[in-house]
Design a protein around this motif. Structure first.
Motif, PDB file in Angstrom:
ATOM      1  N   ARG A 159     -73.342  21.533 -68.204  1.00 33.02           N
ATOM      2  CA  ARG A 159     -73.806  21.862 -69.551  1.00 33.02           C
ATOM      3  C   ARG A 159     -73.619  20.688 -70.502  1.00 33.02           C
ATOM      4  O   ARG A 159     -74.510  20.330 -71.262  1.00 33.02           O
ATOM      5  CB  ARG A 159     -73.046  23.070 -70.073  1.00 33.02           C
ATOM      6  CG  ARG A 159     -73.529  23.581 -71.419  1.00 33.02           C
ATOM      7  CD  ARG A 159     -72.617  24.657 -71.947  1.00 33.02           C
ATOM      8  NE  ARG A 159     -71.251  24.198 -72.140  1.00 33.02           N
ATOM      9  CZ  ARG A 159     -70.852  23.468 -73.188  1.00 33.02           C
ATOM     10  NH1 ARG A 159     -71.709  23.086 -74.102  1.00 33.02           N
ATOM     11  NH2 ARG A 159     -69.601  23.065 -73.277  1.00 33.02           N
ATOM     12  N   SER A 160     -72.449  20.066 -70.425  1.00 33.25           N
ATOM     13  CA  SER A 160     -72.159  18.992 -71.365  1.00 33.25           C
ATOM     14  C   SER A 160     -72.770  17.678 -70.910  1.00 33.25           C
ATOM     15  O   SER A 160     -73.083  16.821 -71.733  1.00 33.25           O
ATOM     16  CB  SER A 160     -70.648  18.833 -71.525  1.00 33.25           C
ATOM     17  OG  SER A 160     -70.065  18.420 -70.311  1.00 33.25           O
ATOM     18  N   GLY A 161     -72.918  17.536 -69.602  1.00 31.58           N
ATOM     19  CA  GLY A 161     -73.457  16.288 -69.094  1.00 31.58           C
ATOM     20  C   GLY A 161     -72.512  15.119 -69.262  1.00 31.58           C
ATOM     21  O   GLY A 161     -72.919  13.968 -69.191  1.00 31.58           O
ATOM     22  N   LYS A 162     -71.265  15.432 -69.481  1.00 31.66           N
ATOM     23  CA  LYS A 162     -70.274  14.380 -69.692  1.00 31.66           C
ATOM     24  C   LYS A 162     -69.129  14.528 -68.712  1.00 31.66           C
ATOM     25  O   LYS A 162     -68.885  15.601 -68.172  1.00 31.66           O
ATOM     26  CB  LYS A 162     -69.720  14.447 -71.121  1.00 31.66           C
ATOM     27  CG  LYS A 162     -70.754  14.199 -72.191  1.00 31.66           C
ATOM     28  CD  LYS A 162     -70.108  14.144 -73.564  1.00 31.66           C
ATOM     29  CE  LYS A 162     -69.430  15.440 -73.924  1.00 31.66           C
ATOM     30  NZ  LYS A 162     -68.929  15.462 -75.313  1.00 31.66           N
ATOM     31  N   ARG A 163     -68.421  13.451 -68.530  1.00 32.22           N
ATOM     32  CA  ARG A 163     -67.216  13.532 -67.750  1.00 32.22           C
ATOM     33  C   ARG A 163     -66.227  14.438 -68.465  1.00 32.22           C
ATOM     34  O   ARG A 163     -66.028  14.301 -69.666  1.00 32.22           O
ATOM     35  CB  ARG A 163     -66.569  12.159 -67.591  1.00 32.22           C
ATOM     36  CG  ARG A 163     -67.314  11.229 -66.670  1.00 32.22           C
ATOM     37  CD  ARG A 163     -66.610   9.893 -66.662  1.00 32.22           C
ATOM     38  NE  ARG A 163     -67.237   8.979 -65.738  1.00 32.22           N
ATOM     39  CZ  ARG A 163     -66.911   7.715 -65.601  1.00 32.22           C
ATOM     40  NH1 ARG A 163     -65.959   7.207 -66.365  1.00 32.22           N
ATOM     41  NH2 ARG A 163     -67.520   6.951 -64.741  1.00 32.22           N
ATOM     42  N   PRO A 164     -65.621  15.287 -67.732  1.00 30.08           N
ATOM     43  CA  PRO A 164     -64.663  16.178 -68.381  1.00 30.08           C
ATOM     44  C   PRO A 164     -63.335  15.487 -68.587  1.00 30.08           C
ATOM     45  O   PRO A 164     -62.981  14.550 -67.877  1.00 30.08           O
ATOM     46  CB  PRO A 164     -64.519  17.306 -67.369  1.00 30.08           C
ATOM     47  CG  PRO A 164     -64.719  16.637 -66.046  1.00 30.08           C
ATOM     48  CD  PRO A 164     -65.726  15.547 -66.291  1.00 30.08           C
ATOM     49  N   ASP A 165     -62.645  15.962 -69.554  1.00 33.88           N
ATOM     50  CA  ASP A 165     -61.257  15.579 -69.691  1.00 33.88           C
ATOM     51  C   ASP A 165     -60.526  16.138 -68.480  1.00 33.88           C
ATOM     52  O   ASP A 165     -60.585  17.346 -68.208  1.00 33.88           O
ATOM     53  CB  ASP A 165     -60.708  16.185 -70.985  1.00 33.88           C
ATOM     54  CG  ASP A 165     -59.227  15.911 -71.145  1.00 33.88           C
ATOM     55  OD1 ASP A 165     -58.895  15.083 -72.001  1.00 33.88           O
ATOM     56  OD2 ASP A 165     -58.432  16.532 -70.413  1.00 33.88           O
ATOM     57  N   LEU A 166     -59.856  15.292 -67.770  1.00 30.96           N
ATOM     58  CA  LEU A 166     -59.271  15.743 -66.515  1.00 30.96           C
ATOM     59  C   LEU A 166     -58.223  16.828 -66.707  1.00 30.96           C
ATOM     60  O   LEU A 166     -58.161  17.793 -65.946  1.00 30.96           O
ATOM     61  CB  LEU A 166     -58.651  14.575 -65.755  1.00 30.96           C
ATOM     62  CG  LEU A 166     -58.135  14.983 -64.374  1.00 30.96           C
ATOM     63  CD1 LEU A 166     -59.245  15.488 -63.484  1.00 30.96           C
ATOM     64  CD2 LEU A 166     -57.380  13.864 -63.713  1.00 30.96           C
ATOM     65  N   VAL A 167     -57.419  16.653 -67.723  1.00 36.37           N
ATOM     66  CA  VAL A 167     -56.388  17.663 -67.959  1.00 36.37           C
ATOM     67  C   VAL A 167     -57.031  19.008 -68.253  1.00 36.37           C
ATOM     68  O   VAL A 167     -56.633  20.044 -67.726  1.00 36.37           O
ATOM     69  CB  VAL A 167     -55.457  17.239 -69.112  1.00 36.37           C
ATOM     70  CG1 VAL A 167     -54.511  18.370 -69.452  1.00 36.37           C
ATOM     71  CG2 VAL A 167     -54.669  16.000 -68.716  1.00 36.37           C
ATOM     72  N   ALA A 168     -58.045  18.950 -69.103  1.00 37.47           N
ATOM     73  CA  ALA A 168     -58.733  20.206 -69.408  1.00 37.47           C
ATOM     74  C   ALA A 168     -59.388  20.768 -68.153  1.00 37.47           C
ATOM     75  O   ALA A 168     -59.417  21.983 -67.947  1.00 37.47           O
ATOM     76  CB  ALA A 168     -59.785  19.963 -70.494  1.00 37.47           C
ATOM     77  N   TYR A 169     -59.876  19.863 -67.345  1.00 37.53           N
ATOM     78  CA  TYR A 169     -60.502  20.294 -66.104  1.00 37.53           C
ATOM     79  C   TYR A 169     -59.500  21.015 -65.209  1.00 37.53           C
ATOM     80  O   TYR A 169     -59.774  22.094 -64.674  1.00 37.53           O
ATOM     81  CB  TYR A 169     -61.087  19.086 -65.385  1.00 37.53           C
ATOM     82  CG  TYR A 169     -61.754  19.409 -64.081  1.00 37.53           C
ATOM     83  CD1 TYR A 169     -63.055  19.912 -64.049  1.00 37.53           C
ATOM     84  CD2 TYR A 169     -61.095  19.217 -62.874  1.00 37.53           C
ATOM     85  CE1 TYR A 169     -63.667  20.217 -62.863  1.00 37.53           C
ATOM     86  CE2 TYR A 169     -61.711  19.514 -61.677  1.00 37.53           C
ATOM     87  CZ  TYR A 169     -62.992  20.011 -61.671  1.00 37.53           C
ATOM     88  OH  TYR A 169     -63.601  20.314 -60.481  1.00 37.53           O
ATOM     89  N   VAL A 170     -58.339  20.409 -65.074  1.00 35.26           N
ATOM     90  CA  VAL A 170     -57.310  21.031 -64.238  1.00 35.26           C
ATOM     91  C   VAL A 170     -56.873  22.346 -64.848  1.00 35.26           C
ATOM     92  O   VAL A 170     -56.654  23.340 -64.148  1.00 35.26           O
ATOM     93  CB  VAL A 170     -56.108  20.086 -64.056  1.00 35.26           C
ATOM     94  CG1 VAL A 170     -55.012  20.767 -63.262  1.00 35.26           C
ATOM     95  CG2 VAL A 170     -56.547  18.817 -63.371  1.00 35.26           C
ATOM     96  N   GLN A 171     -56.731  22.344 -66.143  1.00 34.27           N
ATOM     97  CA  GLN A 171     -56.309  23.589 -66.788  1.00 34.27           C
ATOM     98  C   GLN A 171     -57.338  24.687 -66.570  1.00 34.27           C
ATOM     99  O   GLN A 171     -56.991  25.851 -66.375  1.00 34.27           O
ATOM    100  CB  GLN A 171     -56.085  23.339 -68.283  1.00 34.27           C
ATOM    101  CG  GLN A 171     -54.801  22.567 -68.543  1.00 34.27           C
ATOM    102  CD  GLN A 171     -54.649  22.194 -69.997  1.00 34.27           C
ATOM    103  OE1 GLN A 171     -55.644  22.016 -70.694  1.00 34.27           O
ATOM    104  NE2 GLN A 171     -53.400  22.064 -70.455  1.00 34.27           N
TER     105      GLN A 171
END
Length: 349
Positions: A159-171
Motif C-alpha cells: 500500500r505504501s510502496g515504501k520500505r517499512p520501518d523494521l521495528v514497526a514491521y517486527v512489531q
DNA sequence: TAGGCCATCTGGTCCT
DNA sequence: AGGACCAGATGGCCTA
C-alpha cells in the motif's frame, strides 16, 4: 450418551477410553439404578439411554419396524419434567445399534481425515510465514496469528510502496503473539526483543536510528523479505524496486508462483526473514553463489532461538556488495556468507 | 505438577 | 440418510 448405548462390553468400540467414557463408566451404576426405578417413566429423550434399556427386551425385533417408544406418548407427568418434544424416539434394535455404531465409526474416520487435512494445510501455512522451522513448529494458533500479521505487514508494504520501518514491521508481525513466538520472530529478524521494543542499537557502537536498521543489515535482511509475493518478471513492482524481490525471486523462480495457490503446495520453504541466528538448512540445487538454484535458506532452530547479541554486530559490520564475504556468528554456529547479486549466500561451517 | 498443545471421539446442526 | 462442519470433552505428551 453413546457410551450408554454400548453398555454391553461386546458392543464397545475400541475407543471407549475416549470422550466421556471414564466419566460414564463411573456412572454406569447410577444409570442402571435410574433405569430400574424409572421403568415406568418417560424416556429422558436420550436415544441411547433408551437403547440400553430396551435392548434386551427388543432383541430380535424387526429392525425395519419404525416403532416409537410408547412411553413417549401422552403427557409427561413425571415430577416437574416438561414433556419431551421433537421427533419420537425409535426403539433401538440390535441391528439399529450396529448400524449406529458403524455410522459413528465412519464419522470418526471422516473427522480424523478432515482434521489431518486441516493440519496439513496448517503445515503449508507454516512454511510460507516467517521463521519456519521443521524441528519446532509454531502452534496452530500462533501460526494463524503470525500469518494474519504477515499478510497485514505485506499489505502495508504494498500500500505504501515504501520500505517499512523494521521495528514497526517486527512489531506488526509479533502483534498478539506469545512471548516465545515473539522472541522467535525477533530472533529471525536479528533483533533481540529489548532492542526491537525500544530502538535499534548497533552493537559496534553505531546506532541504527529510530527503528531503522543500517543500510547494510537492512539490505541483507530484506533481500528475501516478502519476495514470494513479487509478481514474476515485474521489475517495476514496488516490492522489487524496494529491494524485496531479489534473492527469493531468483532463487525460487519468481514470486507469484501458482505453487503458492495450490492446496498441495510442496514447494520450497519460504521463510523470507530467516537469515540469522541459529539455522536449519534448506539447500536447493547446487551451491554456486550466483546460481539461482544454489541459494541456501537458513532458518532459526528451536534449540538456539534466544536473541543473539552477536548477530547485529556482524550485520552492522558486514561488508555488503556482490562478492563480499563476511561471517555470521551465532550461539549455535558460525556461518560464512557471501553477498551476491541475489543476496546473501551462506554455507554452514 | 500445572499448564499448553494436540489428537481423537462425540453429538448437534445444517445441508444435500 | 449421510456427509461436512463445529464445539465440547477427554486423555496423552511435553515442558517449565
Amino acid at each position: 450418551m453413546l457410551t450408554r448405548l454400548f453398555s454391553d462390553p461386546s458392543l464397545l468400540p475400541d475407543v471407549q477410553k475416549y470422550s466421556g467414557w471414564a466419566e460414564d463408566s463411573e456412572g454406569d451404576d447410577s444409570i442402571i439404578k435410574e433405569e430400574d426405578q424409572d421403568t415406568q417413566d418417560d424416556m429422558d429423550g436420550s436415544d441411547l439411554r433408551g437403547d440400553s434399556r430396551t435392548q434386551s427386551e427388543h432383541a430380535g425385533e424387526d429392525d425395519e419396524v419404525d416403532e416409537v417408544d410408547e412411553e413417549d406418548d401422552g403427557e409427561d407427568t413425571e415430577g416437574d419434567r416438561p414433556k419431551k418434544r421433537g421427533p419420537k424416539k425409535r426403539k433401538m434394535t440390535p441391528a439399529r445399534i450396529e448400524r449406529t455404531k458403524v455410522r459413528r465409526t465412519k464419522a470418526n474416520a471422516r473427522e480424523r481425515t478432515r482434521m489431518h487435512d486441516l493440519n496439513s494445510a496448517l503445515d503449508n501455512l507454516r512454511k510460507v510465514v516467517p521463521c519456519y522451522s521443521k524441528t519446532q513448529k509454531l502452534s496452530k494458533i500462533e501460526t494463524l496469528r503470525l500469518a494474519k500479521n504477515y499478510i497485514w505487514a505485506l499489505s502495508e508494504i504494498l500500500r505504501s510502496g515504501k520500505r517499512p520501518d523494521l521495528v514497526a514491521y517486527v512489531q506488526t508481525l509479533c502483534k498478539g503473539l506469545s512471548q516465545p513466538t515473539t522472541n522467535l520472530v525477533a530472533g529471525c529478524l536479528q533483533l533481540n526483543s529489548r532492542n526491537f521494543l525500544t530502538e535499534q542499537q548497533c552493537p559496534d557502537g553505531g546506532r541504527y536510528g529510530s527503528g531503522s536498521l543500517s543500510m547494510h543489515s537492512y539490505q541483507y535482511q530484506c533481500a528475501r523479505l516478502s519476495s514470494p509475493h513479487c509478481p514474476p518478471g515485474s521489475n517495476s513492482h514496488p516490492l522489487r524496486t524496494h529491494g524485496y524481490c531479489s534473492a527469493y525471486d531468483s532463487a525460487y523462480g519468481g514470486g507469484g508462483s501458482p505453487e503458492y495457490n495450490s492446496p498441495d503446495y510442496e514447494g520450497p520453504l519460504s521463510p523470507p526473514l530467516c537469515v540469522n541466528g541459529n539455522f536449519s538448512l534448506k539447500h536447493q540445487g547446487s551451491a554456486s553463489p550466483d546460481n539461482e538454484k544454489g541459494t541456501t535458506t537458513l532458518c532459526i532452530t528451536p534449540a538456539c532461538r534466544a536473541p543473539d547479541p552477536a548477530g547485529p554486530t556482524t550485520w552492522c559490520s558486514a561488508p555488503l556488495g556482490p562478492g563480499a564475504a563476511f561471517t555470521l556468528k551465532t550461539p549455535c554456529l558460525t556461518t560464512t556468507c557471501t553477498y551476491t547479486t541475489n543476496g546473501p549466500l551462506c554455507t554452514m561451517n
